[in-house]
Design an enzyme around this catalytic site. Structure first.
Site, mmCIF file in Angstrom:
data_model
loop_
_atom_site.group_PDB
_atom_site.id
_atom_site.type_symbol
_atom_site.label_atom_id
_atom_site.label_comp_id
_atom_site.label_asym_id
_atom_site.label_seq_id
_atom_site.Cartn_x
_atom_site.Cartn_y
_atom_site.Cartn_z
ATOM 1 N N CYS A 2 0.852 -1.184 0.000
ATOM 2 C CA CYS A 2 0.000 0.000 0.000
ATOM 3 C C CYS A 2 0.887 1.231 0.000
ATOM 4 O O CYS A 2 2.107 1.142 0.134
ATOM 5 C CB CYS A 2 -0.906 0.022 1.227
ATOM 6 S SG CYS A 2 -2.051 -1.389 1.337
ATOM 7 N N GLY A 31 -1.319 1.335 -4.819
ATOM 8 C CA GLY A 31 -2.619 0.766 -4.468
ATOM 9 C C GLY A 31 -3.745 1.511 -5.136
ATOM 10 O O GLY A 31 -3.784 2.737 -5.096
ATOM 11 N N ASN A 106 1.198 -0.349 5.832
ATOM 12 C CA ASN A 106 1.594 -1.022 4.597
ATOM 13 C C ASN A 106 2.307 -2.309 4.981
ATOM 14 O O ASN A 106 3.291 -2.275 5.721
ATOM 15 C CB ASN A 106 2.532 -0.123 3.783
ATOM 16 C CG ASN A 106 3.161 -0.844 2.611
ATOM 17 O OD1 ASN A 106 2.559 -1.727 2.010
ATOM 18 N ND2 ASN A 106 4.394 -0.476 2.287
ATOM 19 N N GLY A 107 1.833 -3.434 4.481
ATOM 20 C CA GLY A 107 2.489 -4.701 4.773
ATOM 21 C C GLY A 107 1.504 -5.782 5.127
ATOM 22 O O GLY A 107 0.313 -5.713 4.804
ATOM 23 N N TYR A 286 9.809 -3.815 -9.059
ATOM 24 C CA TYR A 286 8.491 -3.529 -9.632
ATOM 25 C C TYR A 286 7.735 -2.379 -8.983
ATOM 26 O O TYR A 286 7.268 -1.472 -9.668
ATOM 27 C CB TYR A 286 7.634 -4.799 -9.567
ATOM 28 C CG TYR A 286 6.219 -4.619 -10.054
ATOM 29 C CD1 TYR A 286 5.932 -4.543 -11.418
ATOM 30 C CD2 TYR A 286 5.153 -4.544 -9.160
ATOM 31 C CE1 TYR A 286 4.628 -4.382 -11.870
ATOM 32 C CE2 TYR A 286 3.855 -4.390 -9.599
ATOM 33 C CZ TYR A 286 3.589 -4.308 -10.954
ATOM 34 O OH TYR A 286 2.307 -4.151 -11.393
#
Length: 568
Positions: A2, A31, A106-107, A286
């Site tokens: 995210c 996201g 995030n995670g 990426y």
């Protein structure tokens, strides 16, 4: 995976809403499922807006006008835990006691069942969603409650550090986040392995510049801010800090907590005794934007290095190759393809034109949806393919759906031969730290060698990057040594100790496979209508009580009500 941001402005009369919106727009690539912002005002009112959709669609002018205050959090969601269709699981999340605490995260946590049982059975806290972010929120809130009751003489910073020490002892996985403690400040934190990224920045206020502060231009550490007044920002990537006109100070360290109080004072401490940096290497392949710097690594330079090493492997394996042209798959692989073309001494050409108004296919749920999306997303420049032997460069090959469609598009455009290369090694294992690579069976490289992968995607041959070369490519771009990366999707080795075949992976497959995602997607419109009406704002309370909505166009203000019967 995210995107998160937290901003605190020194001037209490300034508003942070536009900065948060702009920051989320820059982080949109991280996201696209949902977006949210929460702000707090001088009178300690919290204002929240969140919904499914892109940043530009979630926030209209009437929402922005009500997201006032000098401190706030923002989040763009790419779901790997929880339900994609439930707006209530979009972030920020909130609990009212103590103080009123919000979180963006995030995670992914890997011990959620254990933590949920602990909160429910041992503490008596209600967990209302399947989101692991709610677990992080409640664990921290419980820790702060204990510290508040037992440490009357302790400073707020010490209370936070003690509470976060407990949180990091309890939570297992890869995570980075920011808490907003209403009336107290922002708390940035990163897991003991530093798997997920988080950077910290500042900018001089007008008052600091007028006073000629010695560190007004660019502090190199939080310690240098103690005697000056700054605006502060946390973000997933440095590109958000740059775009907002802040200066990058540094990354939040593995196992570190940074507390910025409402007066702008910065307090930092590494609270995990086992902290050791193992950043996720797939961020550099990426997810991250090429203009970001993460853990001292220029993403752009790392991708140049990837392309160079990939080309050298091609030359070693095919010294008499007949490649005529090198073409990237937009957008992430462009940097690697450029360097690969240089080393191969072949022309670099743009053969695919991307429609930027469609979601990234890696994030899309369902193979059929991804396959259809490729044709909508990309179109060929036929003159670059006609009669040529084409080398296509992509950042990675995950399920193979996109690669197969792209190879066919190249052939349809007249390519004589189509070679396919990946700047990353074969992905053969699921990621459990916040990247949606859920099951081995859905990965094209699972139980296939390189020749079989080439046959599966329809190319004449395939060349993958070696894992050692990938790690070297990132390390060579770093400003300080990184001993080990989190590279489990390539190696099957998990830094938190999980083993392929554990029960965790069976449950992961059940919740994240394409069929499960498709079912969630089908429920999305109905669930959204139930949870949120009109264009209004969600209540921040994480419970199912019926709450009067008022004007559907407005954002609800949230009070830190601690009356008897309130759900904490």
């Amino acid at each position: 995976m995210c995107g998160i941001i937290g901003v605190l402005l020194a001037d209490k009369d300034q508003f942070v809403n536009q900065l948060l919106y702009d920051g989320l727009t820059v982080l949109q690539h991280r996201g696209q499922d949902a977006a949210g912002i929460v702000t707090t005002t001088k009178d300690l009112r919290l204002h929240l807006r969140k919904d499914n959709g892109l940043v530009r669609d979630v926030f209209q002018q009437h929402h922005m006008l009500q997201l006032y205050g000098n401190c706030g959090l923002g989040h763009v969601r790419y779901p790997t835990a929880g339900n994609t269709s439930v707006v209530g699981e979009a972030q920020p999340l909130y609990t009212n006691y103590p103080y009123g605490i919000c979180v963006v995260h995030n995670g992914n946590l890997v011990n959620t069942e254990e933590l949920t049982a602990h909160l429910r059975d041992d503490i008596g806290r209600h967990v209302n969603t399947d989101s692991d972010s709610e677990l992080l929120l409640n664990l921290f809130a419980e820790g702060m409650t204990k510290e508040h009751r037992s440490s009357d003489q302790a400073s707020m910073a010490d209370q936070i550090f003690k509470a976060m020490t407990t949180v990091m002892e309890q939570c297992k996985g890869g995570y980075a986040g920011v808490y907003l403690i209403n009336g107290m400040g922002l708390v940035g934190f990163r897991d003991p392995h530093g798997i997920r990224p988080l950077v910290f920045g500042c900018r001089a206020t007008k008052a600091t510049e007028m006073n000629g502060g010695s560190h007004a231009a660019r502090p190199t550490s939080p310690r240098q801010m103690e005697d000056e007044v700054y605006d502060h920002v946390f973000a997933s990537e440095s590109v958000a800090i740059d775009t907002l006109g802040f200066n990058l100070v540094r990354d939040v360290k593995a196992g570190e907590v940074i507390f910025v109080d409402m007066e702008g004072h910065v307090h930092c401490k590494t609270v995990s005794p086992v902290a050791k940096l193992n950043p996720c290497i797939f961020e550099y392949v990426y997810f991250a934007r090429p203009d970001s710097i993460m853990d001292g690594v220029s993403v752009y330079q790392a991708r140049l290095n990837m392309g160079g090493k990939l080309a050298k492997k091609i030359l070693k394996k095919f010294p008499d190759h007949d490649i005529d042209v090198v073409i990237p798959i937009p957008d992430t692989s462009r940097t690697s393809a450029l360097q690969a073309a240089y080393v191969l001494d072949r022309p670099f050409r743009e053969g695919f034109i991307k429609n930027r108004y469609i979601a990234r296919t890696f994030i899309m749920p369902g193979q059929a949806t991804r396959r259809k999306s490729v044709r909508l997303k990309l179109n060929t420049i036929k003159s670059e393919f006609a009669g040529k032997n084409v080398l296509l460069v992509d950042d990675s090959i995950v399920r193979g759906t996109t690669a197969n469609e792209i190879v066919q598009m190249a052939r349809d455009a007249g390519a004589r031969k189509v070679y396919f290369t990946s700047a990353a090694p074969p992905i053969r294992y699921p990621n459990i730290y916040g990247i949606d690579i859920p099951t081995q069976k859905e990965l094209v490289a699972f139980e296939r060698d390189v020749e079989q992968v080439a046959e599966e995607i329809g190319s004449d041959w395939v060349v993958y990057q070696d894992l050692n070369d990938l790690e070297d490519a990132v390390t060579e771009a770093a400003t300080f040594p990184i001993e080990k990366y989190e590279a489990s999707c390539f190696s099957g080795e998990y830094v938190t100790g999980e083993k392929i075949g554990d029960g965790y992976f069976t449950k992961l497959f059940a919740s994240r496979n394409d069929a499960a995602k498709l079912n969630a997607l089908l429920d999305k419109s109905e669930t959204k209508q139930q949870r949120q009406g009109g264009s209004g704002c969600e209540s921040v309370n994480n419970d199912k009580r019926i709450i009067p909505r008022g004007d559907a166009r407005s954002c609800e203000t949230l009070t830190n009500n601690t009356n008897a019967g309130e759900v904490h």
